[in-house]
Design a protein around this motif. Structure first.
Motif, PDB file in Angstrom:
ATOM      1  N   ILE A 216       0.994  -1.200   0.030  1.00  0.00           N
ATOM      2  CA  ILE A 216       0.021  -0.098   0.079  1.00  0.00           C
ATOM      3  C   ILE A 216       1.009   1.200  -0.001  1.00  0.00           C
ATOM      4  O   ILE A 216       1.740   1.290   0.866  1.00  0.00           O
ATOM      5  N   ARG A 217       0.532   2.238  -0.980  1.00  0.00           N
ATOM      6  CA  ARG A 217       1.296   3.544  -0.942  1.00  0.00           C
ATOM      7  C   ARG A 217       0.242   4.541  -1.316  1.00  0.00           C
ATOM      8  O   ARG A 217      -0.796   4.282  -1.717  1.00  0.00           O
ATOM      9  N   PHE A 218       0.725   5.637  -0.664  1.00  0.00           N
ATOM     10  CA  PHE A 218      -0.115   6.860  -0.825  1.00  0.00           C
ATOM     11  C   PHE A 218       0.817   7.773  -1.533  1.00  0.00           C
ATOM     12  O   PHE A 218       1.976   8.440  -0.909  1.00  0.00           O
ATOM     13  N   GLY A 219       0.799   7.995  -2.844  1.00  0.00           N
ATOM     14  CA  GLY A 219       1.563   8.765  -3.543  1.00  0.00           C
ATOM     15  C   GLY A 219       2.934   8.159  -3.553  1.00  0.00           C
ATOM     16  O   GLY A 219       3.212   7.063  -3.768  1.00  0.00           O
TER      17      GLY A 219
ATOM     18  N   HIS B 289       4.711   7.863  -0.775  1.00  0.00           N
ATOM     19  CA  HIS B 289       4.818   7.250   0.457  1.00  0.00           C
ATOM     20  C   HIS B 289       4.342   5.669   0.747  1.00  0.00           C
ATOM     21  O   HIS B 289       3.295   5.398   0.299  1.00  0.00           O
TER      22      HIS B 289
ATOM     23  N   THR C 286      -4.709   1.445   7.960  1.00  0.00           N
ATOM     24  CA  THR C 286      -4.918   1.283   6.490  1.00  0.00           C
ATOM     25  C   THR C 286      -5.040  -0.098   6.248  1.00  0.00           C
ATOM     26  O   THR C 286      -5.755  -0.233   5.262  1.00  0.00           O
TER      27      THR C 286
ATOM     28  N   VAL D 246      -9.394   0.625   0.696  1.00  0.00           N
ATOM     29  CA  VAL D 246      -7.873   1.246   0.303  1.00  0.00           C
ATOM     30  C   VAL D 246      -7.417   0.485  -0.686  1.00  0.00           C
ATOM     31  O   VAL D 246      -7.409  -0.870  -0.656  1.00  0.00           O
TER      32      VAL D 246
ATOM     33  N   HIS E 182      -4.628  -1.159  -2.954  1.00  0.00           N
ATOM     34  CA  HIS E 182      -3.625  -1.924  -2.599  1.00  0.00           C
ATOM     35  C   HIS E 182      -2.999  -2.923  -3.744  1.00  0.00           C
ATOM     36  O   HIS E 182      -3.904  -3.096  -4.781  1.00  0.00           O
TER      37      HIS E 182
END
Length: 261
Positions: free
Chosen positions: A12-15, A17, A45, A54, A56
């Motif tokens: 999992i990444r946000f942008g 991050h 998360t 979310v 993934h």
């Protein structure tokens, strides 16, 4: 193992991050799983990814198949109801897919029973927005249980409760699991609660998984130093469960408590 919850190389990444990378987890149904780890480790998360909320990479399955949202009961952290609804109406929404224009007596009786099991039957006619945070937490958990999900995902579902209600909730979750064979995964900050009430735990660290399995095998003095950065004493209570007593921050060899670096 196809039965139960399986995470296969979940990232999992946000942008830019990266929240977690390549997580593999397997937990059989019919148990309570504690999701533990420090702030920012990704507990919320990960629960959101399992709930399908979310995005993934990798594969998440339950009982060998993609997760059916109808089989999931998900209670996010800081869940609140601001609508002008009574406690009974909020609980009945747990069965909204099965309710028609009129609520039948069986549904009303089931909602009454579950409110009674939480010790809050006397709140049934109260407006939900007039309750304390802890009372709302109990009502929302009752709503999820009324739905009878095969996979129950709870994010800090006992955080606003006093000690007696925390113990009551875990006792009710234990009864629910025994009766239905469901899998309950609950994010818990209190390691002593997890030690006492979880059949298995998954210990998250920033970026991934530090360990999974029996609490005694996963949450060790070395793990607390590495993951939480604390020294702790491990005691044993009368029920033969570990009791964790944090003592001091852990400073690796070559560092000093007063070193600003």
């Amino acid at each position: 193992m196809s039965d139960g919850l399986v995470l296969d190389k979940v990232s999992i990444r946000f942008g830019r991050h990266v929240v977690m990378q390549g997580v593999d987890l397997r937990f059989g149904a019919g148990q309570v799983v504690g999701l533990v780890g420090p702030n920012g480790a990704g507990k919320s998360t990960l629960l959101g990814a399992v709930a399908g909320l979310v995005a993934h990479r990798g594969r998440i399955t339950f009982n060998g198949q993609a997760i059916d949202p109808r089989a999931v009961g998900y209670m996010p952290q800081h869940a609140q109801v601001r609508a002008q609804l009574s406690v009974l109406e909020v609980v009945l929404l747990g069965r909204h897919e099965r309710l028609g224009w009129r609520v039948d007596q069986e549904a009303l009786a089931a909602a009454g029973r579950i409110l009674a099991s939480f010790g809050i039957a006397d709140l049934a006619s109260r407006a939900i927005h007039t309750l304390s945070g802890g009372q709302q937490q109990l009502v929302l958990l009752a709503q999820r249980l009324l739905r009878e999900p095969r996979l129950l995902l709870l994010d800090e579902a006992t955080s606003a409760l006093d000690l007696a209600h925390q113990m009551q909730v875990f006792a009710l979750l234990r009864v629910y699991v025994a009766r239905t064979g469901a899998l309950v995964m609950i994010a818990i900050h209190d390691l002593n609660l997890a030690a006492r009430h979880a059949d298995s735990v998954a210990l998250l660290t920033r970026g991934g998984l530090a360990g999974a399995g029996r609490f005694d095998d996963v949450v060790t003095p070395a793990a607390l130093r590495t993951v939480y950065g604390v020294e702790a004493e491990f005691l044993t209570c009368s029920a033969a469960r570990p009791v964790i007593l944090p003592i001091a921050p852990f400073h690796p060899v070559g560092t000093h408590a007063d070193d600003p670096s």
